[in-house]
Write a protein that holds these residues in place. Sequence first.
Motif, short mmCIF file in Angstrom:
data_model
loop_
_atom_site.label_atom_id
_atom_site.label_comp_id
_atom_site.label_asym_id
_atom_site.label_seq_id
_atom_site.Cartn_x
_atom_site.Cartn_y
_atom_site.Cartn_z
N TYR A 281 11.89 7.78 -20.31
CA TYR A 281 12.95 6.88 -19.59
C TYR A 281 11.66 6.25 -17.46
O TYR A 281 11.08 7.22 -17.51
CB TYR A 281 14.10 7.65 -18.55
N ILE A 282 11.61 5.25 -17.66
CA ILE A 282 10.79 4.83 -16.64
C ILE A 282 10.82 4.83 -15.32
O ILE A 282 12.82 4.54 -14.89
CB ILE A 282 10.34 3.14 -17.26
N ALA A 283 10.62 5.44 -14.55
CA ALA A 283 11.51 5.88 -12.89
C ALA A 283 10.15 6.49 -12.06
O ALA A 283 9.81 6.41 -12.87
CB ALA A 283 12.57 6.68 -13.65
N ASP A 284 10.26 5.69 -11.14
CA ASP A 284 9.60 6.60 -9.92
C ASP A 284 9.64 8.07 -9.67
O ASP A 284 10.09 8.75 -10.26
CB ASP A 284 9.82 5.51 -8.84
N TYR A 285 9.32 8.45 -8.42
CA TYR A 285 9.10 9.74 -8.27
C TYR A 285 10.16 10.17 -7.73
O TYR A 285 11.16 11.36 -8.75
CB TYR A 285 8.35 10.59 -7.24
N GLU A 286 11.34 9.49 -7.13
CA GLU A 286 12.67 10.33 -6.54
C GLU A 286 13.68 10.09 -7.77
O GLU A 286 14.32 11.20 -8.00
CB GLU A 286 13.10 9.15 -5.67
N GLU A 329 10.51 15.89 -21.89
CA GLU A 329 9.61 15.01 -22.95
C GLU A 329 9.40 13.26 -22.41
O GLU A 329 8.52 12.90 -23.13
CB GLU A 329 9.55 15.25 -23.79
N LEU A 330 10.73 12.75 -21.91
CA LEU A 330 11.25 11.76 -21.83
C LEU A 330 10.33 10.62 -20.46
O LEU A 330 10.64 9.79 -20.66
CB LEU A 330 12.44 11.47 -22.55
N ILE A 331 10.37 11.71 -19.32
CA ILE A 331 9.59 11.26 -18.22
C ILE A 331 8.81 10.07 -18.12
O ILE A 331 7.40 10.47 -18.56
CB ILE A 331 9.40 11.92 -17.16
N ALA A 332 8.60 8.63 -17.82
CA ALA A 332 7.51 7.52 -17.56
C ALA A 332 6.95 7.01 -16.98
O ALA A 332 8.55 6.98 -15.92
CB ALA A 332 7.96 6.51 -19.04
N PRO A 333 6.07 7.19 -16.00
CA PRO A 333 5.82 6.62 -14.96
C PRO A 333 6.34 5.66 -14.43
O PRO A 333 6.11 4.91 -15.22
CB PRO A 333 4.47 7.19 -14.52
N LEU A 335 4.89 2.19 -12.64
CA LEU A 335 3.41 1.85 -13.24
C LEU A 335 2.80 1.47 -11.43
O LEU A 335 2.07 1.64 -11.05
CB LEU A 335 2.78 1.19 -13.43
N LEU A 336 3.59 1.04 -11.11
CA LEU A 336 3.82 -0.07 -9.47
C LEU A 336 3.84 1.69 -8.87
O LEU A 336 2.86 1.04 -7.34
CB LEU A 336 5.06 -1.09 -9.46
N HIS A 337 4.73 2.29 -8.73
CA HIS A 337 4.96 2.38 -7.23
C HIS A 337 3.95 4.31 -7.79
O HIS A 337 3.71 4.55 -5.73
CB HIS A 337 6.90 3.19 -7.35
N GLN A 338 4.06 4.12 -8.94
CA GLN A 338 3.14 5.66 -8.98
C GLN A 338 1.57 5.92 -8.41
O GLN A 338 1.30 6.18 -8.32
CB GLN A 338 3.73 6.39 -9.78
N ILE A 339 1.71 4.79 -9.95
CA ILE A 339 0.25 4.18 -10.20
C ILE A 339 -0.78 3.83 -9.09
O ILE A 339 -1.75 3.79 -8.30
CB ILE A 339 -0.53 3.66 -11.81
N ILE A 340 -0.49 2.16 -9.21
CA ILE A 340 -0.37 1.78 -7.76
C ILE A 340 -0.33 1.73 -6.62
O ILE A 340 -0.94 1.62 -6.06
CB ILE A 340 0.21 0.05 -8.85
N LYS A 341 0.91 2.09 -5.91
CA LYS A 341 1.45 2.00 -4.80
C LYS A 341 0.83 3.45 -4.17
O LYS A 341 0.47 3.86 -2.77
CB LYS A 341 2.57 1.49 -4.65
N ALA A 343 -1.21 6.73 -6.03
CA ALA A 343 -2.01 6.61 -6.49
C ALA A 343 -2.92 5.75 -5.56
O ALA A 343 -3.69 6.68 -4.47
CB ALA A 343 -2.31 6.79 -7.42
N PHE A 344 -3.16 4.61 -5.51
CA PHE A 344 -4.07 3.57 -4.56
C PHE A 344 -3.91 3.73 -3.82
O PHE A 344 -4.59 4.24 -2.64
CB PHE A 344 -4.84 2.40 -5.95
N LYS A 345 -3.06 2.94 -3.45
CA LYS A 345 -2.70 2.58 -1.54
C LYS A 345 -2.12 3.65 -0.90
O LYS A 345 -3.30 3.81 -0.10
CB LYS A 345 -1.50 1.69 -1.71
#
Length: 373
Positions: A281-286, A329-333, A335-341, A343-345
């Motif tokens: 399940y691909i989702a942002d933190y909220e 076990e199914l939570i997937a990050p 990429l846009l909101h959690q990794i790029i925006k 962690a990085f930005k």
Amino acid sequence: MLRSIICHVGQPCNASGNFQLTGTQLEPHQLKPPDDWSPYNSHLKFKLADFIYTCNQMSAGNLDILLNLWAVSLVEVGSHLIFSSHTEMYWTINNTQVGDVKWQLFAIKYTGDVEVDPAPWMHNEYDVWFWDPHKVIQNMLANPEFAKEMDYQLFHEYDCQADVDCLGSTFVPIILGSDKTTVSVATRQNDYYPLYLSIGNIHNNIHWAHHNGVTLITFLAMPKTTREHAGKDSFCKFQCQLFHSSLGCILKTFKPGIAKPEVIPFGDGHHQHVIYGIGPYIADYEEQALLTCIVCNWCPCLAALWEEYGIVGELIPFTNDFLCADIYELIAPDLLHQIIKGAFKDHLVEWVEKYLCHTHGDACMNEILDDTD
């Protein structure tokens, strides 16, 4: 416990489910007769419905007036109308099997204890519009454009012996994703809560380039209430449980196919035994906090009460209704909101800016950032 790697070999079979040897000729495809316009009685009935509903887009009231006038003109010659009313025409259109899966609707409401002076949201019904995800995935698997861009042999690691009934089946992981969306049209703000679906068998290049590889299947309900009740724990818990209960209802058609394989036609012309599984399940933190039934900014790995560790113990995740599914076990990050925006930005870039400001001052920091941009 035995630990073994099981290969879902994706062995082709016939429409009856009998496995076939490699190289077996495909069964001849049964073409639909050219005069079969079902659920329409004739080509004329289909063309009329297509013209009125798609091209003219006449209102239901005006359509009934037209049909009544048409009926009067046919009385003298002893003929009958193609459609007796707009209701009959809409029913026929909704039962057309060619094309997209038809939209369905269910309503959901609060069923818990009601207070002496109940809040308005406790009596409201909330509509959820959705496509049957089971049929959507069947269409994906049968799409000939995906035939050479799909994995039929997936590996999975089990802690015990696998069910022998599943051997030879193609495993189809169900990928889900959701995120609230705001659309502003002519100064009006409209909030939507779409749920998207795909499968893990399709190659990434298809996910990226082909719109049928990722499909919008649901508009989830977004309950609202007065400011007086919006911040109360009871309403917050209701919102979370409404989300999970809606997912459970939408995905329930997969339950038989998760327990035992079913025979499905594929785009390459063969049939396959298919076993489904709730996948990432691909989702942002909220969204992740909502899915895992925790309070934002608390660690989901700790098992204790809400007040101590942020776990909302009264909530039941939607995965509770499905075999071999654990939301943790199914939570997937995302990429846009959690990794790029995230962690990085939001983290790294802001940290560098604060460091430059602390070391060189505002003016020099702005010069350095201008050179960097």
